[in-house]
Every structure is written in structure tokens, then in C-alpha cells.
Design an enzyme around this catalytic site. Sequence first.
Site, short mmCIF file in Angstrom:
data_model
loop_
_atom_site.label_atom_id
_atom_site.label_comp_id
_atom_site.label_asym_id
_atom_site.label_seq_id
_atom_site.Cartn_x
_atom_site.Cartn_y
_atom_site.Cartn_z
N SER A 53 -11.63 -7.07 -5.19
CA SER A 53 -10.93 -6.00 -5.40
C SER A 53 -10.44 -5.85 -6.72
CB SER A 53 -9.70 -5.73 -4.33
OG SER A 53 -9.27 -4.46 -4.46
N ASP B 299 -16.80 0.69 2.41
CA ASP B 299 -15.47 0.40 1.68
C ASP B 299 -15.07 1.81 0.95
OD1 ASP B 299 -13.66 -0.47 -0.06
OD2 ASP B 299 -14.44 -2.16 -0.79
N HIS C 272 -13.50 -3.17 3.00
CA HIS C 272 -13.03 -3.66 1.86
C HIS C 272 -13.00 -5.27 2.08
CE1 HIS C 272 -11.50 -3.62 -2.20
NE2 HIS C 272 -10.28 -4.13 -1.76
#
Length: 761
Positions: free
Chosen positions: A347, A467, A497
Site C-alpha cells: 500500500s 483490490d 488489499h
Amino acid sequence: MRYNQFSYIPTKPNEAFEELKGLGFPLNKKNSDKANLEAFLRHSFLNQTDTDYALSLLIVDAKTDALTFFKSNSDLTLENLQWIYLQLLGFVPFVDFKDPKAFLQDINFPVSYDNIFQSLHHLLACRGKSGNTLIDQLVADGLLHADNHYHFFNGKSLATFNTNQLIREVVYVEISLDTMSSGEHDLVKVNIIRPTTEHTIPTMMTASPYHQGINDPAADQKTYQMEGALAVKQPKHIQVDTKPFKEEVKHPSKLPISPATESFTHIDSYSLNDYFLSRGFANIYVSGVGTAGSTGFMTSGDYQQIQSFKAVIDWLNGKVTAFTSHKRDKQVKADWSNGLVATTGKSYLGTMSTGLATTGVEGLKVIIAEAAISTWYDYYRENGLVCSPGGYPGEDLDVLTELTYSRNLLAGDYIKNNDCYQALLNEQSKAIDRQSGDYNQYWHDRNYLTHVNNVKSRVVYTHGLQDWNVKPRHVYKVFNALPQTIKKHLFLHQGQHVYMHNWQSIDFRESMNALLSQELLGIDNHFQLEEVIWQDNTTEQTWQVLDAFGGNHQEQIGLGDSKKLIDNHYDKEAFDTYCKDFNVFKNDLFKGNNKTNQITINLPLKKNYLLNGQCKLHLRVKTSDKKAILSAQILDYGPKKRFKDTPTIKFLNSLDNGKNFAREALRELPFTKDHYRVISKGVLNLQNRTDLLTIEAIEPEQWFDIEFSLQPSIYQLSKGDNLRIILYTTDFEHTIRDNASYSITVDLSQSYLTIPTNQGN
């Protein structure tokens, strides 16, 4: 469990024999295969002196234990090897399997049996049921001592660095920026964990703005209401300038040199880093400017923030100065470092890896970027609309700034600097322009694709095709924009994610070990990793190799023969319900139960398609107003087995990242019966229908054509599958919730879907 092994480096019989001997296995080329197998087994019983008893607990067929077999005159058969190999890898006879041949075929076992030394060598490199390779399990059990020296097997570093004698230290790296106009260059705090060794060692660096703490209350207070009016924008063409990355000026320090004087006891670590720590790689965690222990403003995604991480790599290469403390009176040298770095993290952390790579910084050899943002506009906006990341309606870049500006968590720092911080935060809130949702210079300065030609490092990306936080378009864009001169690799999984290094079905850790041993330790192991590795959506625990992310052929499917209307407005009760919980909206939308305003198009497929890339909707539309949102989703609809998007635990704490070090759970995506799967989606401001930089007026009740690119994916569709397309206006998870009374009419007879595939698929 099913084997998908990408990390094993094919080895010739003589090389296999020498590596096995180097590990201490008492093998002899003059002995029979049976004698060598017995010697291998007895040496593997590292915690037992009575190896006869250990052998008696293994079986070589359904009726004979191994001790009896080795005392007999019976010849060694393929079936005997199969029974023994499975037991060494943790599979239990009569529980996990009864027929070893059939079971090995089911799990796609990669080991051959032509040569006993090659066979045992390959066996050692295989993961067991618990997720650890057999060689890693034996090293953890004491096959090799933790002597703080490098030892390798099959081109990979082994866990022979003592994690009970780690050095933990803090330094403060100076960067040539003053992001809060304090009159001094900013300092960046660096937490270092490294083994005690005489070797100069490489570094695993995680650039994480979260690691020094987060301010949830401030971020919650800053979060925006999504209810509001969609603006009617004036037609124009947006102009932006790409600014060259400025290389910082470096001045050698004349300050006295000192060891680090500050230490720490604990920091939240990334377990992939832990895995490499026990294998002779330093771990460093850096949060960058505007975080607790550092100075400066949280500039959130621009190249000032990137430079605060780049400076740390420069320090590891002796190019910039680090101090022992904020007094700046003594400098610290990274004399333990070989100057070579790999970055890790998911991320925001992976995003910083991409940004760093686009600076071309010397010493950055590899990035392992997971679920990484490639341009911040695409994270908080889409096609001229404010578009919140999945699951976080109302978040924006300034909300993220509030979350990660952890200097305000230190009271003394707060009272000295909060006024300046608030002024800079207000400037940021204006610059992001939530009113229009348009691209602008502020977003352009946070678009790493503009500098992607500078990338020199080897690149590894992982991304979930489910995601909807950092959507697949991020990796699709950056991966396909990378220079052709570099080596690049992409793992695409069926999850959301999430990390994937601790999954049972793929040897990601071991693949990264082979790659980093090659790139950061200089081991000429001849390791070759495929460019695109994709988790097959049709079969449990199966990974396929593809040539590219993006097909070279387009298949066209018509959408119908009528005109249909989408109303935007909901009655107050329905609108309030969907605003309160967007999951209720999604559930109604996907069911098509007439509660949501939508056009539902079902397309039974007449042949197989391997969808690879961005689906596009070519639509003829008209609207009743001068503004409109068009949203779309594509579903694989109908009952069948599909992946869940979140991995579940297979075995708790079975994965060992060293010698009983930083253990973690082994996970895998469940594969269960379900009613639908989202393949792709997207949202579009119809005033941005031509491109992102062009704002056009909408003439009410006038037909016009649009081409609408949805999120990319790779997805296997079969003949007879039902492809469901949903067209609607407001998306209560992602877009502004404007309950205005307007409608969109779609002429389905003049509309079609294009599916990207590979020619001949």
C-alpha cells in the site's frame, strides 16, 4: 495443498551432490541409492540420537516401516521414495493420503527421481505442508549453526544469522529540504535492526509513513461527508508541467564520527523483512518527513517525501550525513552496509518503493512493491470525479496527512509546530480540489508515471485483482510503462488489499530469496523469474505464467437492442439507508432486486475468454441535465466455486522466519461456492468523457458516444458463463452522493463491450 514452485534453480547431479555434502549429509557416490537415502534420513534426525527409533516411525509402503526396510535386502523403489518424501514434508499417511502416486499428482509435486542426489536436493528446496521448505526446517533444527556467516543452498541465503544478538540503533539522516521553513534542513529518523557480523551486508528498507504512529482522531475529524452536489464544470483544457526530479546537493560532513547512541527495543516489523534478517540482511524502517522523531511537514506523496527516503539510501552509500541525535553534533557512518538496498511493503509502503525507483537512486537494486499506488490522483479520484478508495468513503489525501503526521502525537512537538502544520494542511486541502474532482498540478506532482523512465532497479510487484482500495489500474499502468531495459516481475492474485508472502500455494519468499541473493549478495545463481505470474481464478491453489498484463486482441460483444434509462434520484429512506451503509447498496445492486436504480445486462458467453487487461464500454448515452455520473461494474454471475478475497489461516504460527524467529500463520484464499464475483468496475464524470485533461459541456437530451475504460484484470471466463454488466449513476462506496433528479439514457443497440484477450484465445 498444491505446488506452484518458481524458486527452485535446476541443478546438475554433481552440483547437487556437492551442495548436499557441504551441508554435512554423509553421502557417497559409490553407495547405492538405498544406502544414500538411509544416510540422508539419519542425518536429518537432528534432535534424536536414537535414529533407529526415528526410522521406525516412517513407512516405505502401506505395510513396512523404514527401519525394517533398510535392514532388509529389498531394493529401493519409486513407491518407497514417494512415501518417504511425503512424510518428510509433513504429510501424514492414511490421513492426508493413502495412495502416494495419486496424491503427488494431485498436489503437482515437482520433484523427479532420476538421480538420487538431484532428487534429494530438490526435495530439500520444497515447501512442506506447514509452509517451510525442508532445508529451512532442518537449518532451524540445527543442521547449521547460527554463526553469523553466509551459507547458501540452491542459490538462496540460509537462516544462519543469530537473531538473539541483533543490533538495534537509531540515526537521523539529514535531507537537503526544509519542508516547514524552519531554517534548518529536515531530519529523518531511521530505525535499524541488523545482525552482529563481520560482513558488510545489504538492507531491506521499508518506507512506512505509518511506522512512528498514526493519529486516528485527527483523521476521523478531517474525513469528508460524501453527500453533496456534483459540480457543473466550465469547459476547459487542463495544463500541467512535469518537473524534473532535483538531485540534492551533497556536502561531506566534517563532524566527528561516532557509533549510534540511541537504541530501541521494539518496532512493528514486516515478516518478509524478518525472514531476510535471519539470512544476513539488515532491516531498516523509515517514516520520512512529518513523522514522530523526524522533522518537517507530511507532504503526502510528492517528491519531497520521496527524497526523505532517498536520502537514507544515499546515507547507506556514504553520500549524505546521519547524526546521532537532533543535536547534529556527531555523525554516524553506515560502515556495516554494502550499499545495496531492496525496498518492501504494501500500500503506502509499496507506493514509496515505486516513487524511490523513479528517482534512479544509486544502490536501490530491487523494489518489492505490493498493492502500490502509481499516481495519487487515481487513488482519490477517477475520470474527473472524487472517488474514495474502496471501504473508505470520505477519505482524501489531506485526511491521510492528518493520519500520518505523527509529530502531533509528541506533545512538545505539537505545541511548537502545530500552528505551522495547520497552515500547510489548509493549503493542501485547497490544492486537492474536491469541488471539481479534476486533475491538476498538485496531483501531477504526485504522479510517479511521469518519471518512470528513470527506473534502473529490478522491479517486483504484487497486486490483488480484487483490490478496490489500491485498484489494479495502478499496477497495470506502472508495469506497462517501465523501461524495457530493466527486469520486471508481477504476481497477480485473486485477493484484495493483502500480502501474499505467507500463502501456502506459492513460494514467494523463496523466490525473493533467490532474486535478492542474486542482486544484493552477488550470488551467480542463474535464477530466472517469469515476468507475469497469475493466480488462476478457476482452480484452487493454481498459478499460471503469462507473457504480459494486457492482451493484444479485442473481442466485441453487443449489449442489446433497446434504449434504457437510469434514474439518479432515490427517495429519502433509500438514500439515507445507502449513505449509512454502502454495503447495503452493493448487496442490492448485485442482486438486481429492483431496489437500486440500474440497467442490468446479462451476456451468456458463447465461448471461452481469458480476459487480460482493461475492458471497455462503448456507450451511446444522453442525459437530462448538464451533469452526470456514470458507474459500471462487470460481474461473473451465477453459482459456482470462486475465491474469497481474504486469506484465511491454514496453520497458526507454522511459518518460521529463522530459527524459531518471528513465526507467523500460513494462509490461503478459500475457494468456495458463491453467487457472483466482481471482475471490474469504474466511474466516470460525463464532463470528462474524452480524456482526463478535457472538460466538456453536456447538452441535455443530446446523444453522444463515450468509451469508458474499466479497471484491468485477468480472469478466465468459460463458455456458458453469465457476464453481468451493471450501469448506474451514484456509487455509494466511491463517489459523491448527489441525489439530484437527473437521468441517463443508454442506447444499447449502439453500445458494446470490448474484452481484451490474447490472439487465438
